[in-house]
Design a protein around this motif. Structure first.
Motif, short mmCIF file in Angstrom:
data_model
loop_
_atom_site.label_atom_id
_atom_site.label_comp_id
_atom_site.label_asym_id
_atom_site.label_seq_id
_atom_site.Cartn_x
_atom_site.Cartn_y
_atom_site.Cartn_z
N PRO A 1 24.74 80.37 -10.80
CA PRO A 1 26.14 80.13 -10.42
C PRO A 1 26.83 79.14 -11.35
CG PRO A 1 24.66 78.95 -8.96
CD PRO A 1 23.79 79.76 -9.85
N LYS B 1 23.58 88.36 -5.17
CA LYS B 1 22.20 88.28 -4.70
C LYS B 1 22.15 87.40 -3.46
CE LYS B 1 20.31 90.16 -8.52
NZ LYS B 1 19.36 91.24 -8.62
N TYR B 2 21.66 87.96 -2.39
CA TYR B 2 21.57 87.20 -1.16
C TYR B 2 20.16 87.31 -0.59
CZ TYR B 2 26.58 86.60 -1.12
OH TYR B 2 27.85 86.23 -1.44
N SER B 3 19.81 86.38 0.24
CA SER B 3 18.53 86.44 0.93
C SER B 3 18.77 86.48 2.41
CB SER B 3 17.69 85.19 0.63
OG SER B 3 17.50 85.05 -0.74
N SER C 1 23.20 75.63 -3.00
CA SER C 1 23.69 76.95 -3.40
C SER C 1 24.61 76.89 -4.59
CB SER C 1 24.36 77.67 -2.23
OG SER C 1 25.52 76.97 -1.84
N SER C 2 25.27 75.72 -4.81
CA SER C 2 26.13 75.63 -5.98
C SER C 2 25.29 75.53 -7.25
CB SER C 2 27.07 74.44 -5.88
OG SER C 2 26.33 73.25 -5.79
N ARG C 3 24.02 75.14 -7.10
CA ARG C 3 23.16 75.07 -8.27
C ARG C 3 22.27 76.28 -8.46
NH1 ARG C 3 24.79 70.57 -6.79
NH2 ARG C 3 24.78 68.65 -8.03
N TYR C 4 21.83 76.87 -7.33
CA TYR C 4 20.87 77.97 -7.42
C TYR C 4 21.42 79.30 -6.92
CZ TYR C 4 17.34 74.53 -8.58
OH TYR C 4 16.63 73.55 -9.19
N GLY C 5 22.62 79.30 -6.44
CA GLY C 5 23.18 80.53 -5.91
C GLY C 5 22.93 80.67 -4.42
N GLU C 6 23.70 81.53 -3.77
CA GLU C 6 23.54 81.72 -2.33
C GLU C 6 22.19 82.34 -2.01
OE1 GLU C 6 27.67 82.86 -0.83
OE2 GLU C 6 27.02 80.78 -0.84
N PHE C 7 21.52 82.82 -3.06
CA PHE C 7 20.20 83.43 -2.94
C PHE C 7 19.21 82.51 -2.24
CE2 PHE C 7 16.94 86.29 -4.20
CZ PHE C 7 15.85 85.54 -4.60
N VAL C 8 19.40 81.19 -2.39
CA VAL C 8 18.40 80.28 -1.83
C VAL C 8 18.62 79.98 -0.35
CG1 VAL C 8 17.87 79.16 -3.99
CG2 VAL C 8 19.65 78.23 -2.54
#
Lengths: 139, 655, 186
Positions: C32, B382-384, A86-93
């Protein structure tokens, strides 16, 4: 424009010539194997239309699986693996979003719903208990 | 020429839909019988023109008319004829036309069935259906016209998405649509009741019939989709909580609740507000599915081409239909309330709990699905939200619900002595608990508490559902079960079977990825496999690498599995065709990955115990619904109504 | 009674979110890493096997890092513009991901080489540290090694003017970014 964009997206989705299943040796330890399998189900492929890296055929998904495998092999905990990604791709992953101010509502919401539901149930029951029970279809 | 006829037919259908929506409703409000009488002919006419439009699209597809944009985008001259025809719903515009066509069929059916209903009521129902039709036809005609021409005309088309070139995928959308669109009927009933300010026993009975039919199709449609994803997509999963999957599941949950709420309304005349709200919710969630798939607001593998303009239009329709209905509810709901008591221990209580728990479950799914949109709109990032969340959260209301099903089925209306219930069910409960704990431990070894709980509850429901039928069969006591009761038992038994399958297949799924060379033997999930090699095969519009695996159990050969990787000539996209060996107790699932060079191939093997129970359970649910809907009391009532429709008409006309 | 308005109220709130959502892009996920220092890396050069490309090379002046591969069809669309930028003096470093060295060399020879140097990352390990999901992707790096911006999809003149130039004006030192005279204002 949007039609082109979506056609392009569709092409990109199918453009990967690789249907990659992992073929590196699995972990000898079944516990690690189990952790790996369930972890890759919780990581979202950052390039796909809603697939985890476990199912996705995209190259980036294969790369991320490899990283997860490497990190588990090096002794990282599940949380450490997730933080790495998540530090590389965001919490989105993360398909299971970590609890943070932005997600308090998500994780707290169910309790609120259950509470409201329970209250509604109890109120209705209380009202109906006191009403006459003999009639069907009162006018 | 023909596509232009199709456009014209669509335009005429729109006009008729507008007539069908305005005149009967005004007629009902003003008491003008001649205006109300326009409802049925308008519905029939609309059906004819929609059918012509759909036929025109099929004609364009079957004659490879690539000057029509939709045909060029979704078909190809090499496409097998069967898929050319079904390409009609292979893209956004065509599937909207399918939606409209299905609605026209439903409307026609309701119009035919409305002969025995009071005219004022029937006009209102058809009027509301007319508004829905008009809205959807306008949407298709103005923003998503399947008859748009493409100039210059390409020599050949882009081909149907290879994922859709499969029999399972072809039945799934129409079946699902019949269910989805069918929720418009109870919706129309609900709005008609709100407009009239009252809702009676006949209303409940008719609504229940129509709702049941829609429910059956929804159940089948969702099951087909899930089953198709399982055998077609190559990774062995069957439900992903994808936004579009959720938006077919939520109407199903609400329609199930509606069905049960109608049972109370029909019997006792209470829960009217619940029933009306559930009917509005079911249809609204179904429309929400249309919105989510076509507006680009959510990311999904199922999404059609997304377009904010279309999204805006559908949002407008949602505001009109749902907003309008809920506004009506706010104004009129007070008139529907009725007195009718029941004790804490009674069938009504269990059905109330059913309503509440299903609404909570639906709320969870809706909340989780829309949450990424909520946080994004609020600028929080953005969250999933995916399967880990849903799987966890969904069980909270559902496990108790399924457990309660087992009890509720045996309760009486108004009041049920708790001691009788306990006495009837206690041994069954003990047996379910014992087996539910013992069987998983004995067969599978290490288990989690959650799994044991779920298995126990599933066995409990199965046993409880069979209790009455079995008892009557063995002891020949009591009156014979009505179809309604048999249907109920069958459907609830199906719920238990489904839950058993879902729990066991998820908890004890065995999966292994490996590299194999011809001649390699490997072991997986208790079976032995021998890889014999890969050869090339040709299909009508694809070329495939086909692997051959033989698998054994303790030395005895159980057959040959031939997984394929197909490359469709036009789109050049590789598609996995997994090979599955099915029996009641497990599926052996084999998928070919990629060539690793030097004759080696990557392979995924899975052994999935009891996964067949998923489809079996769902089918039993649908079957139960079918049996219940053919209950004698509906058929008897229908015959009686047919004999004396005129008398009813004048009687209620005066009200 | 007030409670009958509740369903309508809930629907209205959700509807407003939908309305807002029509103008959001759910697939756009900001990186990020923006605002953070460049991930430390050291890769062999794609063409010159004896040389290395490392994160240290990115310090000292504003630069671009461009992710590319010969397998990437979209990369060809931006390649011409990258060459143009390079000619104007923009320092562009390449990150060659999941590629074949020989093919990459031929590609650059045929289409032009806009890169100061390109790191060879055949397994995409460094790409993961950069949060790369595919190609083409372009990062703007400040002179202190901070990632200022990430752009996914081909870099076009329009994107350059809209997203990169304002940031360049903001972060370039007085003697930096001489190229802005040529490719800055349009």
């Amino acid at each position: 424009m949007t039609r082109l964009a979506s056609l392009l997206a569709l092409c990109l989705l199918f453009a990967s010539p690789v249907l990659a299943f992992d073929t590196e040796a699995e972990f000898d330890d079944p516990v690690l194997n189990e952790r790996y399998r369930s972890l890759i189900r919780e990581i979202r492929c950052p390039k796909c239309l809603n697939e985890s890296i476990a199912e996705s055929h995209a190259p980036v998904a294969a790369d991320l699986r490899r990283e997860v495998r490497r990190l588990i092999g090096e002794g990282a905990s599940d949380d450490e693996v997730k933080t790495f990604l998540s530090s590389r791709y965001g919490e989105f992953v993360l398909y299971r979003p970590p609890v943070s101010p932005a997600t308090w509502a998500l994780w707290g919401g169910p309790f609120v719903f259950l509470g409201v539901g329970g209250f509604v149930f109890w109120r209705i029951l209380k009202t109906r208990r006191d009403q006459p029970i003999d009639e069907d279809f009162p006018a | 020429m023909i596509p232009e006829f199709g456009q014209l037919a669509l335009a005429l259908a729109l006009c008729l839909a507008l007539v069908q929506s305005t005149m009967p409703l005004m007629g009902a409000a003003l008491g003008r019988a001649d205006w109300m009488a326009l409802a049925r002919p308008a519905a029939a006419g609309q059906f004819v023109f929609v059918a012509v439009a759909f036929a025109a699209l099929e004609y364009a597809l079957l004659t490879d008319d690539f000057s029509v944009s939709f045909v060029a985008n979704h078909s190809n001259s090499a496409l097998p004829v069967f898929y050319k025809a079904t390409a009609a719903w292979g893209g956004h515009e065509g599937s909207m036309l399918l939606w409209i066509a299905v609605l026209a069929v439903w409307t026609l059916a309701v119009a035919a069935g409305s002969r025995s209903q009071p005219q004022e009521f029937a006009s209102r129902v058809l009027g509301v259906l007319g508004i829905v039709s008009a809205g959807m036809i306008a949407f298709a005609f103005f923003t998503s016209n399947p008859f748009d021409r493409l100039v210059p005309t390409p020599l050949d088309g882009n081909d149907l998405n290879p994922l859709l070139q499969d029999p399972g995928m072809i039945i799934h959308p129409p079946t699902l649509y019949v269910g989805y669109v069918g929720t418009a009927v109870p919706f129309a009933f609900a709005v008609a009741a709100l407009l009239a300010g009252r809702l009676d026993k006949d209303w409940a009975r008719w609504a229940r019939q129509w709702t049941a039919v829609a429910w059956i199709f929804l159940t089948c449609g969702i099951t087909l989709g899930s089953w198709w994803a399982y055998y077609e997509l190559g990774w062995g999963g069957w439900w992903f909580w994808d936004p579009v999957e959720n938006s077919s599941f939520m109407p199903w949950l609400m329609t199930t609740a509606l069905l049960h709420s109608l049972a109370v309304t029909e019997r006792r005349g209470i829960f009217k507000n619940w029933t009306v709200l559930l009917a509005i919710a079911a249809f609204s969630l179904s429309l929400l599915g249309t919105f989510l798939t076509r507006s680009g607001v959510m990311i999904s593998v199922h999404a059609f081409a997304s377009d904010p303009t279309r999204g805006l239009f559908i949002l407008g329709l949602l505001a009109l239909f749902t907003g309008g209905a809920l506004l009506l509810y706010a104004l009129q709901a007070g008139k529907l309330e009725a007195e009718g008591g029941f004790k804490t221990m009674s069938r009504e209580t269990f059905l109330l709990a059913n309503n509440v728990l299903l609404v909570i479950a639906t709320g969870f799914v809706l909340f989780g699905t829309l949450y990424p949109l909520f946080v994004d709109a609020l600028g929080l990032g953005k969250y999933s939200v995916g399967p880990p969340y849903f799987n966890l959260v969904f069980l909270l209301p559902v496990l108790p619900l399924v457990a309660l099903i087992g009890v509720g089925m045996h309760t009486a209306w108004r009041m049920m002595p708790g001691s009788v219930l306990v006495q009837r069910l206690r041994w069954l409960a003990v047996a379910a608990l014992a087996l539910g704990v013992a069987i998983p431990i004995v067969i599978f070894g290490a288990v989690s508490v959650l799994t044991l709980l779920a298995v126990t509850i599933a066995l409990w429901v199965c046993a409880s559902a069979l209790l009455d039928p079995v008892r009557r069969l063995l002891y020949r006591t009591g009156a014979p079960l009505t179809r309604g009761q048999v249907g109920m038992c069958l459907a609830h038994f199906g719920v238990g079977v489904f839950m058993l399958g879902a729990t066991v297949a998820s908890a004890y799924n065995f999966e292994r990825d490996l590299a194999a060379r011809p001649g390699d033997r490997f072991e997986a999930g208790g079976y032995e496999f021998v890889f014999r090699g890969v050869r090339q095969v040709e299909g009508p519009n694809f070329v495939a690498d086909e692997g051959e695996f033989e698998f054994f159990d303790d030395g005895a050969s159980l057959g040959i599995l031939r997984p394929q990787i197909r490359v469709y000539r036009v789109q050049q996209s590789p598609m996995t065709e997994a090979a599955i060996d099915t029996n009641v107790l497990r599926d052996v699932f084999l998928a070919l990955g990629e060539s690793l060079g030097a004759d080696a191939w990557s392979v995924r093997v899975q052994v999935k115990p009891l996964i067949g129970f998923l489809w079996l359970g769902s089918s039993l649910m649908a079957l139960g619904g079918l049996v219940a809907v053919t209950d004698r009391r509906y058929r008897v009532a229908a015959r009686e109504r047919q004999r004396e429709p005129a008398r009813e008409q004048t009687a209620t006309g005066a009200v | 009674m007030l409670r009958y308005v509740v369903p309508l109220a809930i629907f209205a709130v959700i509807g407003l979110f939908f309305l807002r959502g029509l103008w959001l892009n759910p697939s756009y996920v900001p990186s990020p890493l923006v605002g953070k220092p460049v991930p430390t890396f050291s890769l062999p050069d794609v063409e010159d096997t004896s040389a290395t490309v490392s994160s240290a090379d990115l310090l000292g002046r504003v630069a671009l890092v461009n992710v590319w591969g010969t397998w990437c069809v979209e990369c060809r669309h931006e390649h011409g513009f990258l060459v143009e930028l390079a000619r104007a003096g923009v320092p562009i470093f390449g990150l060659n991901v999941r590629d074949d060295r020989v093919a990459a060399g031929k590609w650059l020879a045929r289409l032009g080489d806009p890169y100061v140097s390109s790191g060879f990352d055949p397994e995409g390990k460094v790409a993961i540290d950069w949060g790369v999901t595919g190609a083409p992707e372009t990062f703007l790096i400040g002179s202190d090694g901070t990632i200022l911006h990430k752009h996914i999809s081909p870099l076009t003149p329009f994107v350059w003017q809209r997203d990169f130039v304002p940031l360049l004006r903001e972060h370039c030192g007085p003697s930096d970014c001489a190229f802005l005279a040529a490719v800055g204002a349009r």
